[in-house]
Design a protein around this motif. Structure first.
Motif, PDB file in Angstrom:
ATOM      1  N   LYS A  13       1.200  -1.628  -0.255  1.00  7.94           N
ATOM      2  CA  LYS A  13      -0.298   0.096   0.216  1.00  7.94           C
ATOM      3  C   LYS A  13       1.268   1.333   0.078  1.00  7.94           C
ATOM      4  O   LYS A  13       0.404   2.235  -0.879  1.00  7.94           O
ATOM      5  CB  LYS A  13      -1.138  -0.206   1.439  1.00  7.94           C
ATOM      6  CG  LYS A  13      -2.147   1.055   0.882  1.00  7.94           C
ATOM      7  CD  LYS A  13      -3.218   0.509   2.222  1.00  7.94           C
ATOM      8  CE  LYS A  13      -4.289   1.402   2.846  1.00  7.94           C
ATOM      9  NZ  LYS A  13      -5.359   1.544   3.778  1.00  7.94           N
ATOM     10  N   ASP A  14       1.787   1.298   0.786  1.00  9.72           N
ATOM     11  CA  ASP A  14       2.772   2.305   1.010  1.00  9.72           C
ATOM     12  C   ASP A  14       3.382   2.954  -0.648  1.00  9.72           C
ATOM     13  O   ASP A  14       3.899   3.683  -0.730  1.00  9.72           O
ATOM     14  CB  ASP A  14       3.923   2.356   1.552  1.00  9.72           C
ATOM     15  CG  ASP A  14       3.382   2.491   3.635  1.00  9.72           C
ATOM     16  OD1 ASP A  14       1.878   3.180   3.320  1.00  9.72           O
ATOM     17  OD2 ASP A  14       3.232   2.471   4.356  1.00  9.72           O
ATOM     18  N   HIS A  17       1.047   4.584  -3.063  1.00 10.71           N
ATOM     19  CA  HIS A  17       1.054   5.975  -2.630  1.00 10.71           C
ATOM     20  C   HIS A  17       2.400   6.473  -3.167  1.00 10.71           C
ATOM     21  O   HIS A  17       2.634   7.194  -4.338  1.00 10.71           O
ATOM     22  CB  HIS A  17       0.984   6.324  -1.228  1.00 10.71           C
ATOM     23  CG  HIS A  17       0.874   7.249  -0.861  1.00 10.71           C
ATOM     24  ND1 HIS A  17       0.054   8.228  -1.220  1.00 10.71           N
ATOM     25  CD2 HIS A  17       1.710   7.719  -0.742  1.00 10.71           C
ATOM     26  CE1 HIS A  17      -0.230   9.153  -0.840  1.00 10.71           C
ATOM     27  NE2 HIS A  17       1.403   9.242   0.032  1.00 10.71           N
ATOM     28  N   ARG A  20       2.543   6.883  -6.882  1.00  8.34           N
ATOM     29  CA  ARG A  20       1.864   7.800  -7.144  1.00  8.34           C
ATOM     30  C   ARG A  20       0.925   6.897  -7.972  1.00  8.34           C
ATOM     31  O   ARG A  20       0.258   6.976  -9.095  1.00  8.34           O
ATOM     32  CB  ARG A  20       1.725   8.656  -7.878  1.00  8.34           C
ATOM     33  CG  ARG A  20       2.437   9.823  -7.312  1.00  8.34           C
ATOM     34  CD  ARG A  20       2.666  11.114  -7.250  1.00  8.34           C
ATOM     35  NE  ARG A  20       3.779  11.996  -6.414  1.00  8.34           N
ATOM     36  CZ  ARG A  20       5.316  11.724  -5.782  1.00  8.34           C
ATOM     37  NH1 ARG A  20       5.960  11.464  -5.759  1.00  8.34           N
ATOM     38  NH2 ARG A  20       5.196  12.970  -4.866  1.00  8.34           N
TER      39      ARG A  20
END
Length: 141
Positions: A13-14, A17, A20
């Motif tokens: 998930k990180d 992120h 992008r």
């Protein structure tokens, strides 16, 4: 994404992120939950949130139903077999690699050790999604 390790789910998930990547990532914790999600059984039954994914990221070693069993069921189901499946696992065993390709996986990737490599991998996943999105609501699962 079918992944039983909470830390690995958080890292992915990180990484998404960080790169992008605009993917709608959904997590399940084992192969049984994945098939329930895909076939809209149990808690996923009739859920508007249970959309057909544009890509499945699958760990091999999970409880209840492992990745091999889930992959076998996905690729033997006419309604699911066209969904691309990327196996992302710690295994580097030749027998695992050969076996998952025989079951119909589209790719086998060993889990990166470094976070930067995971970010690059998620960027690659985003590229696959962009190329394979047949519908506007394609997502990663």
């Amino acid at each position: 994404m079918a992944e039983d390790d909470a830390d690995d789910r958080l890292l992915v998930k990180d990484a998404l992120h960080e790169c992008r990547c605009d993917a709608d990532l959904r997590f399940v914790e084992n192969g049984e939950e994945l098939l329930d999600y895909l076939l809209q059984r149990g808690e996923s039954n009739g859920s508007a949130l249970a959309r057909r994914p544009g890509l499945i990221i699958l760990d091999l070693n999970m409880p209840r139903k492992d990745g091999r069993e889930a992959l076998r069921e996905i690729k033997s189901n006419p309604d699911l077999r066209s969904i691309p499946v990327v196996v992302l696992t710690t295994s580097r065993a030749d027998t695992d690699i050969e076996g998952i390709y025989q079951l119909g996986a589209n790719s086998f990737i060993s889990k990166p050790v470094r976070f930067d490599d995971l970010v690059n991998l998620m960027r690659f996943v985003g590229t696959i999604l962009a190329q394979n999105s047949r519908t506007p609501d394609a997502e990663v699962n």
